[in-house]
Design a protein around this motif. Sequence first.
Motif, PDB file in Angstrom:
ATOM      1  N   LEU A 174      30.746  31.566  42.606  1.00 21.18           N
ATOM      2  CA  LEU A 174      29.238  31.490  41.936  1.00 21.18           C
ATOM      3  C   LEU A 174      29.629  30.898  40.673  1.00 21.18           C
ATOM      4  O   LEU A 174      30.494  31.289  39.730  1.00 21.18           O
ATOM      5  CB  LEU A 174      28.936  32.863  41.804  1.00 21.18           C
ATOM      6  N   GLY A 175      28.730  29.822  39.936  1.00 17.49           N
ATOM      7  CA  GLY A 175      28.807  29.474  38.705  1.00 17.49           C
ATOM      8  C   GLY A 175      30.001  28.356  38.558  1.00 17.49           C
ATOM      9  O   GLY A 175      30.486  27.758  39.798  1.00 17.49           O
ATOM     10  N   ASP A 176      30.173  28.125  37.358  1.00 18.15           N
ATOM     11  CA  ASP A 176      31.158  26.969  37.244  1.00 18.15           C
ATOM     12  C   ASP A 176      32.428  27.383  37.560  1.00 18.15           C
ATOM     13  O   ASP A 176      33.270  26.535  37.918  1.00 18.15           O
ATOM     14  CB  ASP A 176      31.052  26.529  35.678  1.00 18.15           C
ATOM     15  N   ALA A 177      32.877  28.751  37.410  1.00 14.52           N
ATOM     16  CA  ALA A 177      34.278  28.959  37.582  1.00 14.52           C
ATOM     17  C   ALA A 177      34.363  30.537  37.695  1.00 14.52           C
ATOM     18  O   ALA A 177      33.307  31.359  37.176  1.00 14.52           O
ATOM     19  CB  ALA A 177      35.438  28.486  36.738  1.00 14.52           C
ATOM     20  N   GLY A 178      35.352  30.984  38.731  1.00 10.75           N
ATOM     21  CA  GLY A 178      35.421  32.456  38.692  1.00 10.75           C
ATOM     22  C   GLY A 178      37.075  32.562  38.389  1.00 10.75           C
ATOM     23  O   GLY A 178      37.999  31.948  38.484  1.00 10.75           O
ATOM     24  N   CYS A 179      37.096  33.914  37.421  1.00 11.49           N
ATOM     25  CA  CYS A 179      38.409  34.017  36.679  1.00 11.49           C
ATOM     26  C   CYS A 179      38.886  35.616  37.299  1.00 11.49           C
ATOM     27  O   CYS A 179      38.292  36.549  37.326  1.00 11.49           O
ATOM     28  CB  CYS A 179      38.235  34.200  35.513  1.00 11.49           C
ATOM     29  N   PHE A 180      40.450  35.429  37.989  1.00  9.99           N
ATOM     30  CA  PHE A 180      40.708  36.653  38.818  1.00  9.99           C
ATOM     31  C   PHE A 180      42.066  37.219  37.792  1.00  9.99           C
ATOM     32  O   PHE A 180      42.613  36.330  37.374  1.00  9.99           O
ATOM     33  CB  PHE A 180      41.064  36.328  40.134  1.00  9.99           C
ATOM     34  N   SER A 181      42.245  38.540  38.222  1.00  8.88           N
ATOM     35  CA  SER A 181      43.634  39.080  37.687  1.00  8.88           C
ATOM     36  C   SER A 181      44.360  39.524  38.815  1.00  8.88           C
ATOM     37  O   SER A 181      43.636  40.130  39.710  1.00  8.88           O
ATOM     38  CB  SER A 181      43.209  40.068  36.730  1.00  8.88           C
ATOM     39  N   PHE A 182      45.568  39.501  38.834  1.00 10.00           N
ATOM     40  CA  PHE A 182      46.532  39.944  39.792  1.00 10.00           C
ATOM     41  C   PHE A 182      47.362  41.262  39.266  1.00 10.00           C
ATOM     42  O   PHE A 182      48.360  41.461  39.753  1.00 10.00           O
ATOM     43  CB  PHE A 182      47.468  39.110  40.367  1.00 10.00           C
ATOM     44  N   PHE A 183      46.769  41.737  37.983  1.00  8.17           N
ATOM     45  CA  PHE A 183      47.485  42.932  37.661  1.00  8.17           C
ATOM     46  C   PHE A 183      47.528  43.917  38.855  1.00  8.17           C
ATOM     47  O   PHE A 183      46.758  44.079  39.793  1.00  8.17           O
ATOM     48  CB  PHE A 183      46.551  43.677  36.559  1.00  8.17           C
ATOM     49  N   PRO A 184      48.726  44.756  38.863  1.00 10.75           N
ATOM     50  CA  PRO A 184      49.073  45.556  40.186  1.00 10.75           C
ATOM     51  C   PRO A 184      47.754  46.622  40.702  1.00 10.75           C
ATOM     52  O   PRO A 184      47.628  46.629  41.939  1.00 10.75           O
ATOM     53  CB  PRO A 184      50.093  46.352  39.696  1.00 10.75           C
ATOM     54  N   THR A 185      46.902  47.012  39.828  1.00 14.93           N
ATOM     55  CA  THR A 185      45.933  47.966  40.409  1.00 14.93           C
ATOM     56  C   THR A 185      44.670  47.141  41.017  1.00 14.93           C
ATOM     57  O   THR A 185      43.782  47.835  41.462  1.00 14.93           O
ATOM     58  CB  THR A 185      45.338  48.743  39.341  1.00 14.93           C
ATOM     59  N   LYS A 186      44.568  45.745  40.793  1.00 14.60           N
ATOM     60  CA  LYS A 186      43.446  44.901  41.246  1.00 14.60           C
ATOM     61  C   LYS A 186      43.432  44.949  42.878  1.00 14.60           C
ATOM     62  O   LYS A 186      44.354  45.196  43.435  1.00 14.60           O
ATOM     63  CB  LYS A 186      43.298  43.903  40.538  1.00 14.60           C
ATOM     64  N   ASN A 187      42.368  44.636  43.045  1.00 20.06           N
ATOM     65  CA  ASN A 187      42.088  44.590  44.720  1.00 20.06           C
ATOM     66  C   ASN A 187      43.095  43.609  45.299  1.00 20.06           C
ATOM     67  O   ASN A 187      43.621  44.192  46.382  1.00 20.06           O
ATOM     68  CB  ASN A 187      40.641  44.127  44.905  1.00 20.06           C
ATOM     69  N   LEU A 188      43.506  42.546  44.911  1.00 23.51           N
ATOM     70  CA  LEU A 188      44.565  41.892  45.144  1.00 23.51           C
ATOM     71  C   LEU A 188      45.538  41.929  43.988  1.00 23.51           C
ATOM     72  O   LEU A 188      45.519  41.002  43.008  1.00 23.51           O
ATOM     73  CB  LEU A 188      44.168  40.104  45.374  1.00 23.51           C
ATOM     74  N   GLY A 189      46.448  42.968  43.871  1.00 24.59           N
ATOM     75  CA  GLY A 189      47.363  43.068  43.090  1.00 24.59           C
ATOM     76  C   GLY A 189      48.771  42.763  43.360  1.00 24.59           C
ATOM     77  O   GLY A 189      49.090  42.470  44.525  1.00 24.59           O
ATOM     78  N   GLY A 190      49.082  42.052  42.259  1.00 26.44           N
ATOM     79  CA  GLY A 190      50.459  41.572  42.378  1.00 26.44           C
ATOM     80  C   GLY A 190      51.687  42.368  42.081  1.00 26.44           C
ATOM     81  O   GLY A 190      51.460  43.744  41.946  1.00 26.44           O
ATOM     82  N   TYR A 191      52.864  42.198  41.862  1.00 24.05           N
ATOM     83  CA  TYR A 191      53.906  42.712  41.337  1.00 24.05           C
ATOM     84  C   TYR A 191      54.356  42.504  39.874  1.00 24.05           C
ATOM     85  O   TYR A 191      55.529  42.465  39.401  1.00 24.05           O
ATOM     86  CB  TYR A 191      55.114  42.704  42.379  1.00 24.05           C
ATOM     87  N   GLY A 192      53.263  42.331  39.193  1.00 23.44           N
ATOM     88  CA  GLY A 192      53.425  41.903  37.805  1.00 23.44           C
ATOM     89  C   GLY A 192      52.145  41.210  37.338  1.00 23.44           C
ATOM     90  O   GLY A 192      50.960  41.370  37.934  1.00 23.44           O
ATOM     91  N   ASP A 193      52.150  40.541  36.255  1.00 28.50           N
ATOM     92  CA  ASP A 193      50.874  39.832  35.973  1.00 28.50           C
ATOM     93  C   ASP A 193      50.756  38.374  36.716  1.00 28.50           C
ATOM     94  O   ASP A 193      51.596  37.766  37.327  1.00 28.50           O
ATOM     95  CB  ASP A 193      51.107  39.468  34.294  1.00 28.50           C
ATOM     96  N   GLY A 194      49.694  38.064  36.669  1.00 32.57           N
ATOM     97  CA  GLY A 194      48.951  36.725  37.151  1.00 32.57           C
ATOM     98  C   GLY A 194      47.870  36.687  37.166  1.00 32.57           C
ATOM     99  O   GLY A 194      46.833  37.604  37.220  1.00 32.57           O
TER     100      GLY A 194
END
Length: 363
Positions: free
Chosen positions: A173-193
């Motif tokens: 939606l829109g020009d861009a979408g910006c996501f976080s991979f902080f571990p608590t997020k829906n798609l969470g990593g094992y650190g930042d991203g």
Amino acid sequence: MVPLFDPHPQHARVRTEVVQAVNEVLDSGQFIMGPNVQNFEDEAAVYHGVKHAIGVASGTDALLLALLAAGVGEGDEVITSPFTFIATLEAIYQCGATAVFADIDPATMNLDPDATASVVTERTRAVLPVHLFGQAADMKPFLELGQKHNLRVIGDCAQAFGARYHGTSVGALGDAGCFSFFPTKNLGGYGDGGLITTDSDELADAVRVLRNHGSRTRYYHDVVGYNSRLDEVQAAALRIKLRHLEEFNESRRAVAAIYDQELSKLGIRTPKILDGCHHVYGQYTILLSERDRLRDALQQRDIGSAIYYPVPLHRQSVCRDTFQELSFPVCEQVAEECLSLPMFPGMTEAQAREVVAAVAEVL
């Protein structure tokens, strides 16, 4: 005991696959901009239904680089919500622009489109709606506003990986979408991203240059850029977790369904779902006047909770001088009444009902 967030159930679900994938990265010896980053970007682009997905070092960097790539800079204004994490505001400041706040919708706690339209000026360059707590903002009026005034519309999707608006991923939606991979997020990593999604070839190219020291070719630099690359280990793990994302989000939605059914009986304002929205419950946030009493009582019962966000951005000391004369009544009221309850993939029905029973006992 029920924690606010517990990473262990979802990690147990993917542990074997993740360990194998990470070991393969370690054995390869290639840790920066390797094949896992490229493959994850390709897979994420397919998931969101966009042409480009670009991995970066954090969700905050995703916001900053998307704004810069969209041409936002000194002298520009960017309209956003005062009811969000400060990273949204930081990105606006860091690209040299001026933040302009508009109040939020009392039902969804997302940026109010009418309030946003009322603060557009000739200096407005972009609108930055936040898809708060896992539900898409009401994007149709924002997109129409962008078209009317030639504004960039960039979504802060940090809490909403997997959320959809009338069947379309928030990342499309829109020009861009910006996501976080902080571990608590829906798609969470094992650190930042972080990740930026877009259909714009021009914006995607600008982001790729900015994230890599302003360079397309090693040692040749076209602009002053950043060191903001998603690393190969995180990408390998995220590829595994992306394959399980719908399962994880459905687990969140099952817990939310129990909360909705039982808490509404107590007169608590449960999350309002907009028509056409697929909510993925990055957080499950209720509103009640006795918020502080309930929070303290849950803590005594070893049940986690959190207040997102107790101090709205326009009241933060870092920018109080700029916004001290402003008031956003809905945002301020919500900040006094909101409470987020335990929510994580793999949370059991028994845990959800333990939370409900504790809330009922207190109230």
